[in-house]
Design an enzyme around this catalytic site. Structure first.
Site, PDB file in Angstrom:
ATOM      1  CB  SER A 111      -0.962   0.013   1.200  1.00 18.83           C
ATOM      2  OG  SER A 111      -2.036  -0.862   0.965  1.00 18.83           O
ATOM      3  CE  LYS A 114      -4.658   1.759  -0.406  1.00 18.92           C
ATOM      4  NZ  LYS A 114      -4.058   0.435  -0.283  1.00 18.92           N
ATOM      5  CB  SER A 169      -4.353   1.293   3.899  1.00 17.25           C
ATOM      6  OG  SER A 169      -3.485   1.046   2.823  1.00 17.25           O
TER       7      SER A 169
END
Length: 435
Positions: A111, A114, A169
């Protein structure tokens, strides 16, 4: 280092840049079946080794496998028992890389991807815009994904969705924002273009949320570049430093819509699960998937110096190792700053223009993070070869500070600072304590 020497190095670097950016392709690695028992000084043979040749963007030493550091007199030694497959310690203001370990090893990012998603898409959507989620918007969310709790047929503001992305997340929030940006495929292409503009050339985007997919890779160097770019943006800084917030619950007929509390999953920010909050932490993003293991990029301030640290896939069985190793590297970096010779630099975006007099300018698009600068056009970028993944008083007089008190970013005065006196970054906007 004298001004003359710096100028000479800048000229040489500029001359070599085309060669440096045409980096060799490297293979992504699947650690899901590896015996995670090694540390920095002792490698288990069952764990894949880094490629013998990697990208040299930012400096030749950064393309070498192993640990790169140049300690001067009085410099502290690096922490013991670092197990991250790849890590980097860099000065967020000057761009100097203080130390690195396999900095350009292409690995699954989880993640932390991101950060690139946010740096690309944040400037494109008004935070006050509202959107009603369609069932199709959530259809592509991968099984087992981290979720904030977005529901179909419910209306959310862009601001709500970004809170879901940064704090929880939430892959569901990422997919909805991607649809608002033109769809997942368009967003992936936009992210790839922006990565190329930032010279994050180890990064290959397959999904916008970092979900395990074959071929999706980045590197500690690239994630640090991306975080540095994102931190130029006020909203990015505020979201990634938010400890907790309210997120809209489901609207049920005849009832008032309630909100529930969400908390940031960055343990150095919140303190949780045996991790102490790190004094001075101000973000940025953590990640964890089966194939990527744990990944983390953090920014922190101490005594006016701002450092960025990225750690990817520590092998230690110790709980929350990625945060503990990041904290150790931040401590080392603050102690070592001014006592080590840089082993490389964080390069500016391609569209950043260098003023030979030592000043700098930027073309439209480079500072706003839209990824629309034309500097990436026609440039070759490396990709993964046969990738198998499932996937802290002023510094140099600039007076920029980030600070956390009790895990909350607080208001401090700051001034514009320059990166290597070439690429300007705006003020790090301070925030009042959360209520």
């Amino acid at each position: 280092m004298s001004a003359l020497k710096k100028t000479a190095l800048t000229v040489i670097a500029a001359a070599l840049l085309p060669a440096l950016t045409a980096a060799p392709a490297t293979a992504a690695v699947d650690f899901s079946k590896a015996d995670k028992t090694d540390n920095r000084n002792k490698q288990d043979n069952s764990v894949p080794n880094p490629p013998s040749a990697m990208s040299t963007v930012g400096g030749a030493l950064l393309g070498k496998p192993g640990t790169q550091v140049s300690l001067a007199a009085g410099a502290p030694v690096l922490p013991k028992n670092l197990t991250g497959r790849s890590w980097i310690v860099a000065d967020a203001e000057s761009g100097d890389v203080l130390a690195a370990h396999n900095a350009h090893w292409q690995l699954p990012p989880a993640s932390t991807m991101k950060m690139l998603f946010a740096d690309t898409v944040l400037p494109r959507l008004s935070k006050d815009e509202e959107y009603t989620v369609k069932p199709a918007d959530l259809a592509g969310v991968g099984e087992g994904s981290s979720l904030v709790g977005v529901k179909e047929n419910q209306t959310y503001s862009v601001h709500d969705l970004w809170l879901g992305v940064f704090l929880r997340s939430g892959n569901d929030a990422v997919h909805v924002l991607s649809e608002m940006n033109g769809g997942v495929s368009q967003t992936v292409a936009d992210m790839q273009d922006h990565a190329d503009e930032l010279q994050a050339l180890d990064t290959h985007v397959v999904t916008p949320d970092g979900y395990d997919e074959p071929g999706q890779v980045s590197s500690a160097y690239d994630l640090t570049l991306i975080a540095r770019s994102g931190l130029q943006k006020k909203d990015f800084r505020e979201y990634c430093s938010t400890v907790r917030a309210k997120f809209p619950g489901e609207q049920k007929p005849g009832k008032k819509r309630e909100a529930f509390e969400i908390q940031n999953t960055n343990r150095l920010l919140t303190g949780d699960l045996g991790v102490e909050p790190y004094a001075g932490i101000a973000g940025v993003k953590n990640g964890n998937t089966t194939h990527a293991g744990s990944t983390f990029t953090g920014v922190a301030e101490r005594d006016g110096r701002v450092l960025l640290v990225t750690v990817m896939n520590p092998s230690s069985k110790e709980s929350q190792a990625v945060y503990k190793e990041t904290a150790s590297l931040l401590d080392w970096g603050f102690s070592a700053a001014g006592k080590v010779e840089p082993v490389g630099e964080l390069v500016p975006p391609r569209s950043a223009r260098t003023d030979p007099s030592g000043g700098s300018e930027q073309q439209d698009g480079a500072a706003n993070g839209n990824g629309d600068g034309d500097g990436a056009a026609g440039k070759e970028r490396p990709g993964p070869a046969n990738a198998s993944t499932a996937s802290q008083s002023g510094s140099s007089g600039v007076g920029v500070a980030l600070s956390i008190t009790g895990g909350v970013l607080v208001l401090l005065a700051g001034a514009v600072f320059l990166v290597n006196r070439r690429w300007p970054l705006p003020d790090l906007v301070r925030r009042l304590p959360l209520r």
